[in-house]
Design a protein around this motif. Structure first.
Motif, PDB file in Angstrom:
ATOM      1  N   ASP A 206       0.814  -1.215   0.000  1.00  0.00           N
ATOM      2  CA  ASP A 206       0.000   0.000   0.000  1.00  0.00           C
ATOM      3  C   ASP A 206       0.844   1.261   0.000  1.00  0.00           C
ATOM      4  O   ASP A 206       0.401   2.317  -0.462  1.00  0.00           O
ATOM      5  CB  ASP A 206      -0.904   0.029   1.247  1.00  0.00           C
ATOM      6  N   SER A 207       2.059   1.158   0.530  1.00  0.00           N
ATOM      7  CA  SER A 207       2.826   2.381   0.780  1.00  0.00           C
ATOM      8  C   SER A 207       4.147   2.476   0.026  1.00  0.00           C
ATOM      9  O   SER A 207       4.763   3.547   0.010  1.00  0.00           O
ATOM     10  CB  SER A 207       3.123   2.507   2.281  1.00  0.00           C
ATOM     11  N   LYS A 208       4.601   1.370  -0.600  1.00  0.00           N
ATOM     12  CA  LYS A 208       5.891   1.420  -1.284  1.00  0.00           C
ATOM     13  C   LYS A 208       5.889   0.564  -2.530  1.00  0.00           C
ATOM     14  O   LYS A 208       5.152  -0.420  -2.625  1.00  0.00           O
ATOM     15  CB  LYS A 208       7.018   0.968  -0.355  1.00  0.00           C
ATOM     16  N   VAL A 209       6.759   0.960  -3.481  1.00  0.00           N
ATOM     17  CA  VAL A 209       7.007   0.176  -4.687  1.00  0.00           C
ATOM     18  C   VAL A 209       8.472  -0.226  -4.673  1.00  0.00           C
ATOM     19  O   VAL A 209       9.355   0.584  -4.353  1.00  0.00           O
ATOM     20  CB  VAL A 209       6.685   0.986  -5.961  1.00  0.00           C
ATOM     21  N   LEU A 210       8.736  -1.495  -5.010  1.00  0.00           N
ATOM     22  CA  LEU A 210      10.100  -2.022  -5.060  1.00  0.00           C
ATOM     23  C   LEU A 210      10.439  -2.431  -6.479  1.00  0.00           C
ATOM     24  O   LEU A 210       9.644  -3.095  -7.158  1.00  0.00           O
ATOM     25  CB  LEU A 210      10.226  -3.244  -4.141  1.00  0.00           C
ATOM     26  N   ALA A 211      11.630  -2.054  -6.936  1.00  0.00           N
ATOM     27  CA  ALA A 211      12.210  -2.575  -8.173  1.00  0.00           C
ATOM     28  C   ALA A 211      13.485  -3.312  -7.779  1.00  0.00           C
ATOM     29  O   ALA A 211      14.400  -2.721  -7.187  1.00  0.00           O
ATOM     30  CB  ALA A 211      12.516  -1.450  -9.150  1.00  0.00           C
ATOM     31  N   LEU A 212      13.541  -4.603  -8.093  1.00  0.00           N
ATOM     32  CA  LEU A 212      14.645  -5.440  -7.653  1.00  0.00           C
ATOM     33  C   LEU A 212      15.333  -6.086  -8.846  1.00  0.00           C
ATOM     34  O   LEU A 212      14.707  -6.795  -9.634  1.00  0.00           O
ATOM     35  CB  LEU A 212      14.115  -6.535  -6.708  1.00  0.00           C
ATOM     36  N   SER A 213      16.627  -5.806  -8.998  1.00  0.00           N
ATOM     37  CA  SER A 213      17.456  -6.517  -9.983  1.00  0.00           C
ATOM     38  C   SER A 213      18.807  -6.754  -9.318  1.00  0.00           C
ATOM     39  O   SER A 213      18.889  -7.511  -8.361  1.00  0.00           O
ATOM     40  CB  SER A 213      17.567  -5.737 -11.293  1.00  0.00           C
ATOM     41  N   GLN A 214      19.860  -6.109  -9.800  1.00  0.00           N
ATOM     42  CA  GLN A 214      21.152  -6.216  -9.134  1.00  0.00           C
ATOM     43  C   GLN A 214      21.145  -5.478  -7.798  1.00  0.00           C
ATOM     44  O   GLN A 214      21.891  -5.804  -6.879  1.00  0.00           O
ATOM     45  CB  GLN A 214      22.263  -5.653 -10.040  1.00  0.00           C
ATOM     46  N   LYS A 215      20.312  -4.457  -7.712  1.00  0.00           N
ATOM     47  CA  LYS A 215      20.160  -3.733  -6.457  1.00  0.00           C
ATOM     48  C   LYS A 215      18.679  -3.493  -6.190  1.00  0.00           C
ATOM     49  O   LYS A 215      17.828  -3.665  -7.067  1.00  0.00           O
ATOM     50  CB  LYS A 215      20.928  -2.406  -6.499  1.00  0.00           C
ATOM     51  N   GLU A 216      18.375  -3.098  -4.980  1.00  0.00           N
ATOM     52  CA  GLU A 216      17.004  -2.846  -4.560  1.00  0.00           C
ATOM     53  C   GLU A 216      16.739  -1.335  -4.586  1.00  0.00           C
ATOM     54  O   GLU A 216      17.499  -0.560  -4.005  1.00  0.00           O
ATOM     55  CB  GLU A 216      16.770  -3.382  -3.146  1.00  0.00           C
ATOM     56  N   VAL A 217      15.653  -0.949  -5.261  1.00  0.00           N
ATOM     57  CA  VAL A 217      15.237   0.458  -5.305  1.00  0.00           C
ATOM     58  C   VAL A 217      13.810   0.525  -4.797  1.00  0.00           C
ATOM     59  O   VAL A 217      12.950  -0.248  -5.240  1.00  0.00           O
ATOM     60  CB  VAL A 217      15.323   1.036  -6.737  1.00  0.00           C
ATOM     61  N   ARG A 218      13.542   1.435  -3.863  1.00  0.00           N
ATOM     62  CA  ARG A 218      12.204   1.610  -3.317  1.00  0.00           C
ATOM     63  C   ARG A 218      11.751   3.047  -3.486  1.00  0.00           C
ATOM     64  O   ARG A 218      12.566   3.970  -3.427  1.00  0.00           O
ATOM     65  CB  ARG A 218      12.164   1.246  -1.825  1.00  0.00           C
ATOM     66  N   ALA A 219      10.461   3.225  -3.686  1.00  0.00           N
ATOM     67  CA  ALA A 219       9.870   4.559  -3.765  1.00  0.00           C
ATOM     68  C   ALA A 219       8.585   4.559  -2.953  1.00  0.00           C
ATOM     69  O   ALA A 219       7.844   3.567  -2.947  1.00  0.00           O
ATOM     70  CB  ALA A 219       9.594   4.947  -5.212  1.00  0.00           C
ATOM     71  N   LYS A 220       8.337   5.671  -2.283  1.00  0.00           N
ATOM     72  CA  LYS A 220       7.196   5.753  -1.370  1.00  0.00           C
ATOM     73  C   LYS A 220       6.002   6.385  -2.083  1.00  0.00           C
ATOM     74  O   LYS A 220       6.064   7.526  -2.537  1.00  0.00           O
ATOM     75  CB  LYS A 220       7.576   6.582  -0.143  1.00  0.00           C
TER      76      LYS A 220
END
Length: 320
Positions: A206-220
């Motif tokens: 509900d509160s975050k989006v994750l993009a995961l490949s070689q590293k983890e990126v999150r956006a609120k």
């Protein structure tokens, strides 16, 4: 005695300019009483899948439909009695008495993957019904109704948990390989979206989006809906925004519709089609983010967008 009286008015979305009415509809021929990410249960016991086919009739004591997976329809009762019914041969039915309430489940070949309502994960052999793996996770205090089925990729089973994590399991090794935290909120923290986008895993709570490949990126973001095409990720938010994100979760374009409450979103061709609670279809061009707004009838039925559709019933939405 003190008597207090008054009234409050809840603000709703009221577009200033509306184009022609939306005219692409069909009758649903039943009332949706339960819904999952890719199937709906009608009041006559029939199951409607994302292809618009109505056929499988689930047992009367099974009040919940968990979805369709690898040619099976999965349904369950609150006591953990899971039934899987073949879509090709409805007489082929398998029952699993799992003794705990089930949140969701999925099937690939001979593997049944189950996420329980207490946030346990498990793998079972479809033929022998043998328990292959079971692991506990922290209990979730409250959940969004959008719960993601296990995702299968070769020997991997990816669970989207109720406490905001992605758990990757090897079904042959019967072993957890990796756990990735998407978000860590106390309430309504379950994963509501999961997909593979190129070489990335995309997941959202509900509160975050994750993009995961070689590293983890999150956006609120306070996410209502999420979709992607081959280039970008698209979300709608509780603030009435429609946003285009790059694969690295950078905001590329954004438009806001004050007080809008979005029910669902379809990405099709050059446009996003966003269904709004007050009875509007918002069509947003992906490149320019120009938009038109159309009045739409939200009475029970199918609202078509090209060869896709929203199945609408009392704000329950299944997207074909």
């Amino acid at each position: 005695m003190v008597l207090l009286s008054g009234c409050s008015t809840k603000k709703v979305f009221e577009p200033k300019q509306v184009a022609n009415d939306w005219e692409k509809y069909a009758d649903l021929k039943g009332e949706i009483v339960d819904i999952s990410s890719n199937a709906a249960l009608l009041d006559n016991g029939k199951v409607l899948n994302k292809d618009g086919k109505i056929g499988i009739q689930i047992e009367s004591e099974h009040k919940r439909v968990l979805g369709e997976s690898d040619g099976w329809i999965l349904s369950s009762a609150i006591d953990g009695n899971l039934t899987v019914t073949s879509q090709k041969n409805p007489q082929l039915i398998k029952n699993f008495n799992l003794k705990n309430t089930i949140a969701t489940a999925g099937i690939k070949d001979n593997i049944l993957a189950v996420l329980f309502a207490n946030n346990e994960i498990a793998l079972y052999d479809m033929n022998s019904k043998e328990l292959l793996l079971k692991e506990r996770s922290a209990k979730a205090l409250a959940n969004d109704i959008r719960i993601v089925q296990p995702y299968f990729m070769n020997d991997l089973v990816i669970f989207s948990t109720l406490d905001g994590k992605i758990i990757i399991v090897n079904s042959k090794m019967k072993k957890r390989l990796r756990t990735v935290i998407v978000s860590s909120d106390d309430y309504f923290n379950n994963i509501i979206y999961f997909s593979i986008f190129g070489d990335k895993i995309i997941a959202a709570s509900d509160s975050k989006v994750l993009a995961l490949s070689q590293k983890e990126v999150r956006a609120k973001f306070e996410v209502r809906n999420i979709a992607h095409d081959e280039k970008n990720i698209y979300i709608t938010t509780k603030q009435g925004e429609v946003i285009s994100l790059t694969p690295s979760l950078q905001v590329e374009s954004k438009v806001k519709f004050p007080f809008a409450h979005f029910l669902g979103m379809i990405s099709d061709g050059d446009n996003l089609y966003v269904l709004e609670k007050e009875g509007y279809m918002i069509v947003v061009n992906k490149k320019t983010f120009d938009y038109t707004i159309h009045e739409v009838d939200l009475d029970d039925g199918l609202v078509f967008v090209g060869d896709k559709a929203f199945y609408v019933n009392n704000e329950k939405i299944l997207i074909k």
